[in-house]
Design an enzyme around this catalytic site. Structure first.
Site, PDB file in Angstrom:
ATOM      1  N   ARG A 299      55.709  -9.255  79.801  1.00 39.13           N
ATOM      2  CA  ARG A 299      54.848  -8.590  80.784  1.00 39.13           C
ATOM      3  C   ARG A 299      54.026  -9.619  81.556  1.00 39.13           C
ATOM      4  NH1 ARG A 299      50.085  -7.120  79.377  1.00 39.13           N
ATOM      5  NH2 ARG A 299      50.621  -6.249  77.353  1.00 39.13           N
TER       6      ARG A 299
ATOM      7  N   TYR B  37      53.255   3.879 106.534  1.00 40.95           N
ATOM      8  CA  TYR B  37      54.281   4.426 105.628  1.00 40.95           C
ATOM      9  C   TYR B  37      53.667   5.571 104.824  1.00 40.95           C
ATOM     10  CZ  TYR B  37      57.235   4.751 101.508  1.00 40.95           C
ATOM     11  OH  TYR B  37      58.005   5.221 100.476  1.00 40.95           O
TER      12      TYR B  37
ATOM     13  N   ASP C 219      52.459  -5.278 105.662  1.00 42.86           N
ATOM     14  CA  ASP C 219      53.661  -4.716 105.053  1.00 42.86           C
ATOM     15  C   ASP C 219      54.808  -5.089 105.993  1.00 42.86           C
ATOM     16  OD1 ASP C 219      55.821  -3.167 104.260  1.00 42.86           O
ATOM     17  OD2 ASP C 219      54.641  -1.377 103.847  1.00 42.86           O
TER      18      ASP C 219
ATOM     19  N   LYS D 284      64.253  -2.511  99.748  1.00 45.17           N
ATOM     20  CA  LYS D 284      64.897  -2.357 101.043  1.00 45.17           C
ATOM     21  C   LYS D 284      65.787  -3.578 101.342  1.00 45.17           C
ATOM     22  CE  LYS D 284      62.412   1.358 100.796  1.00 45.17           C
ATOM     23  NZ  LYS D 284      61.088   1.496 101.342  1.00 45.17           N
TER      24      LYS D 284
HETATM   25  C1  PLP Z   1      59.862   1.963 100.961  1.00 49.12           C
HETATM   26  C2  PLP Z   1      58.618   1.423 101.564  1.00 49.12           C
HETATM   27  C3  PLP Z   1      57.452   1.268 100.787  1.00 49.12           C
HETATM   28  C4  PLP Z   1      57.359   1.704  99.342  1.00 49.12           C
HETATM   29  O1  PLP Z   1      58.210   0.989  98.509  1.00 49.12           O
HETATM   30  P1  PLP Z   1      58.922   1.588  97.200  1.00 49.12           P
HETATM   31  O2  PLP Z   1      59.740   0.442  96.720  1.00 49.12           O
HETATM   32  O3  PLP Z   1      59.706   2.790  97.615  1.00 49.12           O
HETATM   33  O4  PLP Z   1      57.833   1.977  96.243  1.00 49.12           O
HETATM   34  C5  PLP Z   1      56.335   0.725 101.417  1.00 49.12           C
HETATM   35  N1  PLP Z   1      56.357   0.371 102.726  1.00 49.12           N
HETATM   36  C6  PLP Z   1      57.452   0.531 103.481  1.00 49.12           C
HETATM   37  C7  PLP Z   1      57.418   0.121 104.927  1.00 49.12           C
HETATM   38  C8  PLP Z   1      58.616   1.062 102.931  1.00 49.12           C
HETATM   39  O5  PLP Z   1      59.697   1.235 103.697  1.00 49.12           O
END
Ligand code: PLP
Length: 381
Positions: free
Chosen positions: A47, A99, A171, A196
């Protein structure tokens, strides 16, 4: 070093014990001490750290030109760690089209905990300046934004944040380090949903935060939340990500070229009211994107079908190569009716479809969208 080289070599070495060139996940949760009680390899318990996560974090920091990185079990765990590293009574500025999961965290999890937030149009720096209060500790930016692909000025926001004594987090999930590198423009932290493009194959959930300065006190608290909160990725997930990131530059460039072709096709289609893609000259953020996104305009786009929610849903029902699914960044092209996914706080137009352009041939993707939109175009004609 250039990104392509870093994507393959940062954090990766032949195994000292066996000579194995390709890394393997090390599943052990615990690591042996020396006779004198030391941990000779630097790992104690999985962890708090393990070899695969260290390799992944080294790689992520290198790609974003940062000093250090923390990997999480999901993008949402990463964003929550940022907010939890603040204190009750602090104020956060976030985009009005943030988001939806981040918005839900701020509204449902963090408001109750005493963290205040304002949702502001981050493309308008005057609006951001006006929203800053003495309690503002964080500006959360997302560019390109989801699902309207709005572009906000990272350097301008960094300047505002610095003046206010606040941290700027970007982000950068839609862009990836192939397209833009926010830390080089003055951001303090970059966040990714590695689910992603970094994962890239729709088979691993993960998140990451990368800091410009290893001594950043906010990042210190984030590291504590990672290791003490325990929302960490598994060794197998770290290994999958390291393996996928090796091809990230190639994938993102090819997907970006496909997206430009798809966007241009849609922009000229009679059944399409509006295309949101920063690579189109008519997009409000096009000039800024040209400066801020040296790697291209990315592979996400959205478009509004001429008509209503039902017209958009009917078009999405006819696709054959695109898969109707949420998420993005994988090798396969996805399409979704965004307002249905976003739930009660959605501000997305009801006729909007969001597209994640994959690695199929652009002509096949265009033909698929063409046949899906044909009945809608007939009605227009
Ligand atoms: C998918 C996404 C998130 C959240 O991520 P997860 O891996 O689904 O928890 C945050 N910001 C953006 C722009 C995203 O596309």
């Amino acid at each position: 070093m250039k990104l392509e080289t870093l994507a393959i070599h940062a954090g990766r070495h032949p195994d000292a014990a066996t000579g194995a060139v390709a890394p393997s996940p090390i599943l052990s949760t615990t690591f042996a001490r020396d006779a004198d009680g030391e941990y000779p390899h630097g790992h104690l318990y999985s962890r708090s750290g393990n070899p695969g996560r260290t390799a992944l974090e080294t790689l992520l920091a290198a790609l974003e030109r940062g000093a250090t990185a923390a990997a999480f079990a999901s993008g949402s765990a990463a964003s929550l760690a940022v907010f939890q590293a603040l204190s009750p009574g602090d104020h956060v500025i976030a985009p009005d089209d943030v988001y939806h999961g981040t918005r839900t965290q701020l509204r449902e999890l963090l408001a109750r905990w005493g963290l205040a937030h304002s949702l502001v149009d981050l493309t308008d720096l005057d609006a951001v300046r006006a929203a800053i209060t003495p309690a503002t500790r964080l500006i959360w930016a997302e560019t390109p934004s989801n699902p309207l692909l709005k572009i906000c000025d990272i350097a301008g926001l960094a300047e505002l944040a610095r003046t206010a004594g606040a941290t700027l987090v970007v982000d950068s999930t839609f862009a990836t380090p192939v397209i833009q590198q926010p830390l080089t423009l003055g951001a303090d932290l970059v966040m990714h949903s590695t689910t992603k493009y970094l994962g890239g194959h729709s088979d691993v959930l993960g998140g990451a935060l990368i800091a410009r300065d290893a001594g950043d006190p906010l990042f210190g608290r984030i590291r504590d939340l990672q290791t003490k909160g325990g929302a960490v990725p598994s060794p197998f997930d770290c290994w999958l990500l390291q393996r996928s990131i090796a091809t990230l530059p190639l994938r993102v460039r090819a997907q970006t070229a496909n997206a430009q072709a798809v966007a241009e096709f849609l922009a000229g289609h009679p059944a399409v009211e509006r295309v949101h893609y920063p690579g189109l000259p008519g997009h409000a953020g096009h000039a800024l994107a040209r400066r801020q996104m040296p790697g291209g305009f990315g592979a996400m786009l959205s478009f509004q079908v001429r008509g209503d929610r039902a017209t958009a849903l009917a078009a999405v029902g006819r696709v054959k190569i695109f898969t109707r699914a949420t998420s993005l960044g994988g090798i396969e092209s996805l399409i979704e009716h965004r307002a249905s996914v976003e739930g009660p706080y959605s501000t997305t137009p009801p006729n909007l479809l969001r597209v994640s352009v994959g690695l199929e041939h652009a002509e096949d993707l265009i033909a698929d969208l063409g046949q899906a939109l044909a009945p809608a175009a007939d009605r227009q004609g």
